[in-house]
Design an enzyme around this catalytic site. Sequence first.
Site, mmCIF file in Angstrom:
data_model
loop_
_atom_site.group_PDB
_atom_site.id
_atom_site.type_symbol
_atom_site.label_atom_id
_atom_site.label_comp_id
_atom_site.label_asym_id
_atom_site.label_seq_id
_atom_site.Cartn_x
_atom_site.Cartn_y
_atom_site.Cartn_z
ATOM 1 N N SER A 11 -14.086 84.425 23.857
ATOM 2 C CA SER A 11 -14.066 84.796 25.272
ATOM 3 C C SER A 11 -15.157 85.832 25.476
ATOM 4 O O SER A 11 -15.634 86.446 24.508
ATOM 5 C CB SER A 11 -12.703 85.386 25.635
ATOM 6 O OG SER A 11 -12.732 86.081 26.871
ATOM 7 N N TYR B 31 -5.233 91.269 25.574
ATOM 8 C CA TYR B 31 -6.109 90.105 25.452
ATOM 9 C C TYR B 31 -7.428 90.478 24.781
ATOM 10 O O TYR B 31 -7.896 89.782 23.871
ATOM 11 C CB TYR B 31 -6.371 89.507 26.835
ATOM 12 C CG TYR B 31 -7.217 88.246 26.803
ATOM 13 C CD1 TYR B 31 -6.656 87.035 26.394
ATOM 14 C CD2 TYR B 31 -8.547 88.256 27.197
ATOM 15 C CE1 TYR B 31 -7.417 85.877 26.363
ATOM 16 C CE2 TYR B 31 -9.311 87.101 27.175
ATOM 17 C CZ TYR B 31 -8.743 85.912 26.760
ATOM 18 O OH TYR B 31 -9.492 84.766 26.732
#
Length: 278
Positions: free
Chosen positions: A151, A164
């Site tokens: 990501s 996250y």
Amino acid sequence: MNAANVKAEGWLRGQVALITGGGSGLGLALVERFLQEGCRVGVLERSQPKVAALNERFGADVVAVQGDVRSQEDNARAVSATLERFGSLDTFIGNAAIWDHASGLMDLTPEQLDRGFDELFPINVKGYLLGAQAAARALIESEGSIIFTLSNSSFYPGGGGPLYTASKHATVGLIRQLAYELAPKVRVNGVGPCGMASDLRGPAALGQEDRRIMDSRSPEAIASILPLQFFPEPADFTGPYVMLASRANNRVLSGVMINADAGLGIRGIRHVAGGLHL
């Protein structure tokens, strides 16, 4: 060029891949693209309706297994089903994940932080590790590859909350360590997409299990922060995975993270922190 010619001439002709979270979003786009490139595909997917849809839509070229990436047994079942159907395994793609909807440290109660960590890390980090271990022997035999979905949060802050972001930074460490351990037989790499329309959801521990990533942001908002100024579709990210999985086009990359973020890394995520209100 028709579909048959694409399959016959594809970069992954004759190969077999196993993809976790292949029922929607980027995972489904990867299934579609790998099939187009001549690959046959196994999928580990938590949603039974998505499993049924995959098996019905793609027939003999896909074997989809219902299971949870947090389960060692389910990862092993997916590998076994893929080997039983296709006879070998060339690429494992760890892709299943959840997002924390940018829940900040001070937004969470101590109980939410505790429970959120215990749900998010087993999916985003342990799930990749268990899948890699389950697939490792077959990949060593085929001299194949592992690819983890990263990501923009693997490289800089602001794309999620601490849960996250920490999980995606941890995946960078997994890539480097496994590339080191599994050399020279297996190449281990990662691809870090930026925002896209997907079914990515949040932890049930934070009450976010039915909340999708696009419920809190718009395509226009995502495009506005990307230097390339467009809103990517999941299919736009599949090319780097194909290249990394291809033996003809990747003999030399291992331990590499491709930051496929539409140019975001030129400047990082720009926003002004609102400050603490304690």
